[in-house]
Design a protein around this motif. Structure first.
Motif, short mmCIF file in Angstrom:
data_model
loop_
_atom_site.label_atom_id
_atom_site.label_comp_id
_atom_site.label_asym_id
_atom_site.label_seq_id
_atom_site.Cartn_x
_atom_site.Cartn_y
_atom_site.Cartn_z
N THR A 43 0.86 -1.19 0.00
CA THR A 43 0.00 0.00 0.00
C THR A 43 0.89 1.23 0.00
O THR A 43 1.86 1.32 0.75
N SER B 28 -4.19 10.26 -0.72
CA SER B 28 -4.66 9.17 -1.58
C SER B 28 -3.95 7.90 -1.17
O SER B 28 -2.76 7.91 -0.90
N THR B 29 -4.72 6.81 -1.12
CA THR B 29 -4.18 5.49 -0.79
C THR B 29 -4.27 4.64 -2.04
O THR B 29 -5.32 4.59 -2.68
N GLY C 251 -7.71 -1.74 -2.37
CA GLY C 251 -8.58 -0.58 -2.31
C GLY C 251 -7.82 0.73 -2.42
O GLY C 251 -6.89 0.97 -1.67
N SER C 252 -8.22 1.57 -3.37
CA SER C 252 -7.59 2.87 -3.58
C SER C 252 -8.67 3.95 -3.45
O SER C 252 -9.79 3.79 -3.91
N ASP C 253 -8.31 5.08 -2.80
CA ASP C 253 -9.24 6.18 -2.61
C ASP C 253 -8.51 7.44 -2.20
O ASP C 253 -7.27 7.45 -2.13
N ARG D 233 -14.45 11.59 1.75
CA ARG D 233 -13.76 10.44 1.17
C ARG D 233 -14.34 10.13 -0.21
O ARG D 233 -15.54 10.20 -0.41
N THR E 236 -14.04 3.93 -2.84
CA THR E 236 -12.89 3.04 -2.76
C THR E 236 -13.02 2.00 -3.85
O THR E 236 -14.04 1.32 -3.96
N THR F 193 -10.08 7.06 -8.45
CA THR F 193 -10.60 7.90 -7.37
C THR F 193 -9.47 8.46 -6.50
O THR F 193 -9.72 8.95 -5.40
N CYS F 194 -8.24 8.39 -7.00
CA CYS F 194 -7.08 8.94 -6.28
C CYS F 194 -6.69 10.29 -6.86
O CYS F 194 -6.43 10.40 -8.05
#
Length: 181
Positions: free
Chosen positions: A73, A103-104, A109-111, A154, A157, A165-166
């Protein structure tokens, strides 16, 4: 504040929306004037007073984004404690400090998230835009109020390494707009 949607509109109205101090003057060729209008800074003009009708200056700033990797991650983030170039307090968000924009990115899961120091008093979605050096939109995500966190907005995800979505997918110093929808 939002500029009047119908005439009349004045230079003073525009200067107030741009948060200029009294006596600072105003030129339609300025980059921030074009940014308010949603134009590239390379836009040659002409610009007229009617172009400003109904416009609102969102929160905008430069944010130095760093990264941190832990077991598959990656977090790309700007935190208020990092200092940097962002003017994190703005009347547009009720003068409530933004404490983090992150942003992750991971396969699971990325968001993206935006955190405020405390409740800014609105529940509108926020459109976050990453801009290039000419103020053209490069990436754009929509963030929704997260009632569980109370001070956080947020994005959706998405899994499978989808970064759509990042807001951030790299380190650097980025120009961003944050717009209440």
């Amino acid at each position: 504040m939002t500029l009047p949607a119908v005439p009349p509109i004045s230079f003073q109205d525009i200067a107030t929306e741009l948060r200029l101090l009294p006596g600072e003057g105003l030129s339609f060729s300025w980059d921030n004037v074009k940014r308010l209008l949603g134009m590239s800074r390379l836009h040659p003009g002409p610009i007229s007073l009617s172009d400003f009708l109904g416009k609102t200056r969102p929160w905008w700033g430069l944010v130095p984004v760093r990264s941190n990797d832990i077991v598959g991650t990656t977090w790309y983030s700007w935190n208020q404690s990092d200092g940097g170039l962002a003017a994190a307090v703005d009347p547009y968000f009720g003068n409530m400090p933004i404490t983090a924009i992150m942003s992750t990115v991971s396969a699971s899961g990325s968001d993206s998230i935006i955190n405020f120091q405390s409740d800014p008093g609105f529940r509108n979605n926020i459109k976050a835009q990453l801009l290039d050096d000419n103020y053209n939109v490069v990436r754009e995500v929509v963030l929704t109020y997260n009632a569980q966190a109370g001070v956080q907005w947020r994005s959706a995800t998405l899994g499978g390494g989808d970064t759509s979505t990042c807001l951030f997918i790299a380190t650097g110093i980025f120009t961003i707009n944050l717009i209440k929808l």
